[in-house]
Design a protein around this motif. Sequence first.
Motif, PDB file in Angstrom:
ATOM      1  N   ARG A   3     -25.945   7.433  11.428  1.00 42.18           N
ATOM      2  CA  ARG A   3     -24.521   7.230  11.416  1.00 42.18           C
ATOM      3  C   ARG A   3     -24.318   6.219  10.106  1.00 42.18           C
ATOM      4  O   ARG A   3     -25.541   5.164   9.791  1.00 42.18           O
ATOM      5  N   ILE A   4     -23.300   5.892   9.787  1.00 40.06           N
ATOM      6  CA  ILE A   4     -23.017   5.052   8.433  1.00 40.06           C
ATOM      7  C   ILE A   4     -21.885   4.184   8.966  1.00 40.06           C
ATOM      8  O   ILE A   4     -20.852   4.510   9.366  1.00 40.06           O
ATOM      9  N   VAL A   5     -22.215   2.960   8.711  1.00 40.42           N
ATOM     10  CA  VAL A   5     -21.187   1.878   8.964  1.00 40.42           C
ATOM     11  C   VAL A   5     -20.757   1.174   7.617  1.00 40.42           C
ATOM     12  O   VAL A   5     -21.599   1.018   6.894  1.00 40.42           O
ATOM     13  N   TYR A   6     -19.507   0.982   7.644  1.00 39.12           N
ATOM     14  CA  TYR A   6     -18.877   0.205   6.275  1.00 39.12           C
ATOM     15  C   TYR A   6     -19.174  -1.351   6.612  1.00 39.12           C
ATOM     16  O   TYR A   6     -18.694  -1.807   7.834  1.00 39.12           O
ATOM     17  N   VAL A   7     -19.746  -2.146   5.740  1.00 39.74           N
ATOM     18  CA  VAL A   7     -19.777  -3.562   6.008  1.00 39.74           C
ATOM     19  C   VAL A   7     -19.730  -4.232   4.544  1.00 39.74           C
ATOM     20  O   VAL A   7     -20.282  -3.993   3.718  1.00 39.74           O
ATOM     21  N   ASN A   8     -18.601  -5.018   4.719  1.00 41.34           N
ATOM     22  CA  ASN A   8     -18.236  -5.812   3.220  1.00 41.34           C
ATOM     23  C   ASN A   8     -18.508  -5.021   2.036  1.00 41.34           C
ATOM     24  O   ASN A   8     -19.374  -5.351   1.250  1.00 41.34           O
ATOM     25  N   GLY A   9     -17.834  -3.894   2.004  1.00 45.44           N
ATOM     26  CA  GLY A   9     -17.979  -3.154   0.807  1.00 45.44           C
ATOM     27  C   GLY A   9     -18.959  -2.133   0.437  1.00 45.44           C
ATOM     28  O   GLY A   9     -18.975  -1.224  -0.512  1.00 45.44           O
ATOM     29  N   ARG A  10     -19.938  -2.161   1.496  1.00 45.51           N
ATOM     30  CA  ARG A  10     -20.902  -1.009   1.226  1.00 45.51           C
ATOM     31  C   ARG A  10     -20.937  -0.075   2.488  1.00 45.51           C
ATOM     32  O   ARG A  10     -20.765  -0.572   3.596  1.00 45.51           O
ATOM     33  N   TYR A  11     -21.615   1.171   2.426  1.00 41.60           N
ATOM     34  CA  TYR A  11     -21.455   2.049   3.455  1.00 41.60           C
ATOM     35  C   TYR A  11     -23.180   2.249   3.679  1.00 41.60           C
ATOM     36  O   TYR A  11     -23.699   2.530   2.769  1.00 41.60           O
ATOM     37  N   VAL A  12     -23.574   1.665   4.926  1.00 48.09           N
ATOM     38  CA  VAL A  12     -25.198   1.586   5.039  1.00 48.09           C
ATOM     39  C   VAL A  12     -25.276   2.184   6.501  1.00 48.09           C
ATOM     40  O   VAL A  12     -24.630   2.355   7.252  1.00 48.09           O
ATOM     41  N   PRO A  13     -26.688   2.593   6.232  1.00 48.83           N
ATOM     42  CA  PRO A  13     -27.045   3.253   7.702  1.00 48.83           C
ATOM     43  C   PRO A  13     -26.839   2.271   8.885  1.00 48.83           C
ATOM     44  O   PRO A  13     -26.997   1.121   8.703  1.00 48.83           O
ATOM     45  N   TYR A  14     -26.511   2.842   9.933  1.00 48.71           N
ATOM     46  CA  TYR A  14     -26.368   2.108  11.224  1.00 48.71           C
ATOM     47  C   TYR A  14     -27.461   1.191  11.448  1.00 48.71           C
ATOM     48  O   TYR A  14     -27.055  -0.166  11.859  1.00 48.71           O
ATOM     49  N   SER A  15     -28.891   1.451  11.266  1.00 50.96           N
ATOM     50  CA  SER A  15     -29.722   0.651  11.495  1.00 50.96           C
ATOM     51  C   SER A  15     -30.015  -0.641  10.827  1.00 50.96           C
ATOM     52  O   SER A  15     -30.514  -1.496  10.902  1.00 50.96           O
ATOM     53  N   GLN A  16     -29.367  -0.517   9.791  1.00 52.73           N
ATOM     54  CA  GLN A  16     -29.232  -1.748   8.578  1.00 52.73           C
ATOM     55  C   GLN A  16     -28.015  -2.390   8.422  1.00 52.73           C
ATOM     56  O   GLN A  16     -27.928  -3.267   7.825  1.00 52.73           O
ATOM     57  N   ALA A  17     -27.036  -1.905   9.450  1.00 54.16           N
ATOM     58  CA  ALA A  17     -25.903  -2.669   9.120  1.00 54.16           C
ATOM     59  C   ALA A  17     -25.921  -3.968   9.895  1.00 54.16           C
ATOM     60  O   ALA A  17     -26.172  -4.109  11.175  1.00 54.16           O
ATOM     61  N   ALA A  18     -25.398  -5.155   9.030  1.00 53.64           N
ATOM     62  CA  ALA A  18     -25.547  -6.492   9.882  1.00 53.64           C
ATOM     63  C   ALA A  18     -24.665  -7.256   9.265  1.00 53.64           C
ATOM     64  O   ALA A  18     -24.297  -7.032   8.053  1.00 53.64           O
ATOM     65  N   VAL A  19     -24.129  -8.471   9.906  1.00 57.33           N
ATOM     66  CA  VAL A  19     -23.347  -9.490   9.272  1.00 57.33           C
ATOM     67  C   VAL A  19     -24.221 -10.645   9.420  1.00 57.33           C
ATOM     68  O   VAL A  19     -25.180 -10.886  10.111  1.00 57.33           O
ATOM     69  N   HIS A  20     -23.761 -11.836   8.916  1.00 54.13           N
ATOM     70  CA  HIS A  20     -24.487 -12.963   8.666  1.00 54.13           C
ATOM     71  C   HIS A  20     -24.620 -13.678  10.229  1.00 54.13           C
ATOM     72  O   HIS A  20     -23.728 -13.621  11.124  1.00 54.13           O
TER      73      HIS A  20
END
Length: 287
Positions: A3-20
């Motif tokens: 799964r891909i998640v958009y976080v602050n300008g990047r499309y990242v794998p679900y397991s690596q998607a994080a915010v501060h």
Amino acid sequence: MTRIVYVNGRYVPYSQAAVHVEDRGFQFADSIYEVCEVRSGRLVDEERHMARLKRSLGELQISQPMSEKALGHVMREVVKRNRVRNGLVYLQVSRGAAPREFLFPGDDVLPTVVCLARPGSPAAIDARAEVGIAIKSTPDIRWQRCDIKTVMLLPACLAKEEAHKDGAREVWFVDPDGYVTEGGSSNAWIVDGDGTVITRQLGADILPGVTRATLLDAIGEAKVRLSERPFLLTEAYAAREAFITSATQTVMPVVRIDGRAIGDGKPGPVAQSLRQKFHHFATISSA
Ligand code: PMP
């Protein structure tokens, strides 16, 4: 498939998607969101969702993180990259990350934007609508700006958890005068003995549901009698029909409230017919 998640300008794998860790959404619920239905890979009522998002941001004085067009592009891209045909796309915008301080941070702090998509099963939702759902009522302990779609959802989580224990799928919040405000994550409707559809008028005490707005168009067209006014929980017990609306369920019949059967205890004809009509009135955007 990852799964891909958009976080602050990047499309990242679900397991690596994080915010501060100091994101204000995490520390203060200083964050708003939208949930949009995905149907055959397309967004349902995108314009209305975007208009509400813009309004929520404005009410909280969070700057628009990017143009509406760009946000629309992100939502479509997330839907595509996750190959979601039917389901939902979730978009959240917080005021951003900054050292914990109640006052808003300076303009140099950019909003956090997260977008994810999740597949759902229209067949499962249709099957649920065939039998209808149960509701549990509970005092409305939320704040006085429920018209803003914030992530401050703890009262709904607590209430839904209690309802679930009682076999109810949704809660109806009730104000101190005994009137139903809305559902935990849906708008509340009844049909009285005369066939009039009743739902609470918009105000600071309910979310202006996108599904509610589109259903009002359908009701207008179908020439069904409508009254936008508060209704008592006791009126709901005695109603001929009841139902809820939300982007992920559209029109969902209610057959029990607090253990009491509504009407004959089966999904009613008005709710069923409005459910059938719903997508003819919704705007389905290009993929
Ligand atoms: N009220 C509340 C409290 C909600 O959380 C929701 C779902 N987001 C709704 C109503 C229904 O809104 P919509 O039709 O836009 O999904």
